[in-house]
Write an enzyme that holds these catalytic residues in place. Sequence first.
Site, PDB file in Angstrom:
ATOM      1  N   THR A  13     -10.445   1.590  -1.476  1.00  0.00           N
ATOM      2  CA  THR A  13     -10.502   1.412  -2.927  1.00  0.00           C
ATOM      3  C   THR A  13     -11.335   0.190  -3.314  1.00  0.00           C
ATOM      4  O   THR A  13     -12.254   0.273  -4.140  1.00  0.00           O
ATOM      5  CB  THR A  13      -9.080   1.261  -3.487  1.00  0.00           C
ATOM      6  OG1 THR A  13      -8.328   2.444  -3.170  1.00  0.00           O
ATOM      7  CG2 THR A  13      -9.103   1.075  -4.988  1.00  0.00           C
ATOM      8  N   VAL A  14     -11.048  -0.959  -2.718  1.00  0.00           N
ATOM      9  CA  VAL A  14     -11.753  -2.185  -3.089  1.00  0.00           C
ATOM     10  C   VAL A  14     -13.139  -2.223  -2.461  1.00  0.00           C
ATOM     11  O   VAL A  14     -14.110  -2.654  -3.088  1.00  0.00           O
ATOM     12  CB  VAL A  14     -10.937  -3.425  -2.688  1.00  0.00           C
ATOM     13  CG1 VAL A  14     -11.685  -4.707  -3.043  1.00  0.00           C
ATOM     14  CG2 VAL A  14      -9.574  -3.410  -3.372  1.00  0.00           C
ATOM     15  N   ARG A  46     -14.598   6.374   7.806  1.00  0.00           N
ATOM     16  CA  ARG A  46     -15.005   7.640   7.195  1.00  0.00           C
ATOM     17  C   ARG A  46     -15.721   7.355   5.877  1.00  0.00           C
ATOM     18  O   ARG A  46     -15.530   6.283   5.281  1.00  0.00           O
ATOM     19  CB  ARG A  46     -13.791   8.543   6.961  1.00  0.00           C
ATOM     20  CG  ARG A  46     -12.755   7.952   6.035  1.00  0.00           C
ATOM     21  CD  ARG A  46     -11.499   8.797   5.982  1.00  0.00           C
ATOM     22  NE  ARG A  46     -10.814   8.785   7.250  1.00  0.00           N
ATOM     23  CZ  ARG A  46      -9.920   7.845   7.602  1.00  0.00           C
ATOM     24  NH1 ARG A  46      -9.643   6.847   6.765  1.00  0.00           N
ATOM     25  NH2 ARG A  46      -9.306   7.903   8.757  1.00  0.00           N
ATOM     26  N   LYS A 103      -4.608 -11.139   0.748  1.00  0.00           N
ATOM     27  CA  LYS A 103      -3.708 -12.264   0.449  1.00  0.00           C
ATOM     28  C   LYS A 103      -2.698 -12.502   1.555  1.00  0.00           C
ATOM     29  O   LYS A 103      -2.327 -13.649   1.834  1.00  0.00           O
ATOM     30  CB  LYS A 103      -2.980 -12.062  -0.885  1.00  0.00           C
ATOM     31  CG  LYS A 103      -2.021 -10.860  -0.948  1.00  0.00           C
ATOM     32  CD  LYS A 103      -2.693  -9.640  -1.472  1.00  0.00           C
ATOM     33  CE  LYS A 103      -1.772  -8.463  -1.672  1.00  0.00           C
ATOM     34  NZ  LYS A 103      -2.489  -7.290  -2.182  1.00  0.00           N
ATOM     35  N   VAL A 130      -5.655 -12.871  -5.111  1.00  0.00           N
ATOM     36  CA  VAL A 130      -4.621 -13.274  -6.069  1.00  0.00           C
ATOM     37  C   VAL A 130      -4.936 -12.683  -7.438  1.00  0.00           C
ATOM     38  O   VAL A 130      -5.969 -12.991  -8.027  1.00  0.00           O
ATOM     39  CB  VAL A 130      -4.537 -14.812  -6.171  1.00  0.00           C
ATOM     40  CG1 VAL A 130      -3.494 -15.214  -7.206  1.00  0.00           C
ATOM     41  CG2 VAL A 130      -4.213 -15.415  -4.815  1.00  0.00           C
ATOM     42  N   GLY A 185       1.018   6.382  -8.023  1.00  0.00           N
ATOM     43  CA  GLY A 185       0.157   5.643  -7.111  1.00  0.00           C
ATOM     44  C   GLY A 185       0.230   4.140  -7.260  1.00  0.00           C
ATOM     45  O   GLY A 185      -0.541   3.408  -6.632  1.00  0.00           O
ATOM     46  N   LYS A 203       0.782 -14.351  -2.845  1.00  0.00           N
ATOM     47  CA  LYS A 203      -0.133 -14.837  -3.879  1.00  0.00           C
ATOM     48  C   LYS A 203       0.283 -16.211  -4.398  1.00  0.00           C
ATOM     49  O   LYS A 203      -0.564 -17.074  -4.660  1.00  0.00           O
ATOM     50  CB  LYS A 203      -0.193 -13.821  -5.026  1.00  0.00           C
ATOM     51  CG  LYS A 203      -0.729 -12.462  -4.604  1.00  0.00           C
ATOM     52  CD  LYS A 203      -0.521 -11.419  -5.692  1.00  0.00           C
ATOM     53  CE  LYS A 203      -0.990 -10.043  -5.239  1.00  0.00           C
ATOM     54  NZ  LYS A 203      -0.691  -8.992  -6.229  1.00  0.00           N
ATOM     55  N   GLY A 300      -6.783  -2.530  -8.577  1.00  0.00           N
ATOM     56  CA  GLY A 300      -7.759  -1.513  -8.950  1.00  0.00           C
ATOM     57  C   GLY A 300      -9.092  -1.740  -8.287  1.00  0.00           C
ATOM     58  O   GLY A 300      -9.426  -2.863  -7.887  1.00  0.00           O
TER      59      GLY A 300
END
Length: 431
Positions: A13-14, A46, A103, A130, A185, A203, A300
Amino acid sequence: MKPVKVGVCGLGTVGSGTVNVLRRNADILSSRTGRNIQVAQIAARRPNPSCDTADIPVTPDIFEVANNPEIDILVELIGGYDVAKKLVLTAIKNGKHVVTANKALIAEHGNEIFSAAREKNVVVAYEAGVAGGIPAIKALREGLVGNRINWLAGIINGTGNFILTEMKDKGSPFADVLKQAQDLGYAEADPTFDVEGIDAAHKLVILAANAFGTPLAFDKTYTEGISKVTPQDLQYAQELGYRIKHLGIARRTEQGVELRVHPTLIPESHLLASVDGVMNSVLIDGDAVGQTLYYGAGAGSEPTASAVVADIADIARLIDTPQVAVPPVAPLKDGREVPVLSITDVHAACYLRMSAKDRPGVLMRVTEILGQNGINIDALLQKEGQESGGAVDIVLLTHDIRESLLSAALKEIEALDDIIGSVAHIRVEHL
């Protein structure tokens, strides 16, 4: 000048968000840093359909990136502990700067990693670790550098904040809202890190190290989750003029530093009380500036990538400057040891909820025990029983009291024949 070459390890995702932002905003980054920033290699098991890597070399071996002499900055986005630590230390050994969103890695192994980075004169940057896209670390290290930080408090786990928001708005029990968060999710199949406060503690110790110049101290951080908070607690808190939030709190005192994560009552008029859903917010109190508040998406793809790219850009500006590395966690100037206080030494007001048999004199005995332990009552709610002789809820707010004294009083109260089960105990903060 020659381009800065970046190697991205991890295309989840990141990772995919980071590659997308670097490519999409390449012209902006070039004009703002004075350098072209090029994704020169990616390590991923992948492909990720949300990220176009057709013209970028991709390898399944993350250590190939760490050992690639062409790479200037390694971006660690694989997560976890052992492999990530080995990857980062390998990159540092090879003279590469490192950017990470990990983190847990920084909180638990950061002291060792930063020591290695200083020896090799490279930067380890971790803004994305963080509060996602909120630039909280940069605020502490740059914008507030002229301040003595007194304390900070934050909603720094979106999953926990979503759960408490839904419980308050819908009156649903914890288990039901947790299942909803997993379906959406927001929560993992194993939600322990989020709901028991471990993620927030990771954090918090990073924020505290930057705020106070102390070593990372995850093992000394008091951590308490939200799984015991009930819809009734949220309702009673609201009747008393408060909201319950899962806060990370770090405070400098004359005796030492407080590091604690736990559910907390805060006045409903406070700005943090209105931070709902999956959003994050960090409140920082400095001696010169007073209070400043930072709010935004705590997770996100692209919000977190925004912080990763900001760290890459900072390094790109400095990359050929002699003595570039700044200690990522500044040591105390006078070399004093600053202890982390035990939770038993913390002073705080408290919310207490107990279930009692509906008999005369119960409340009097409870208040006597509190008084004998030096605990003053600030507010009181006593709910009517459902039927004659049934159980009633007694809710109290206390004045500030040392935690060890409160714990002793609660043991006495729970030993009373008319008290059913244990006493719910949530700390109160007037930030």
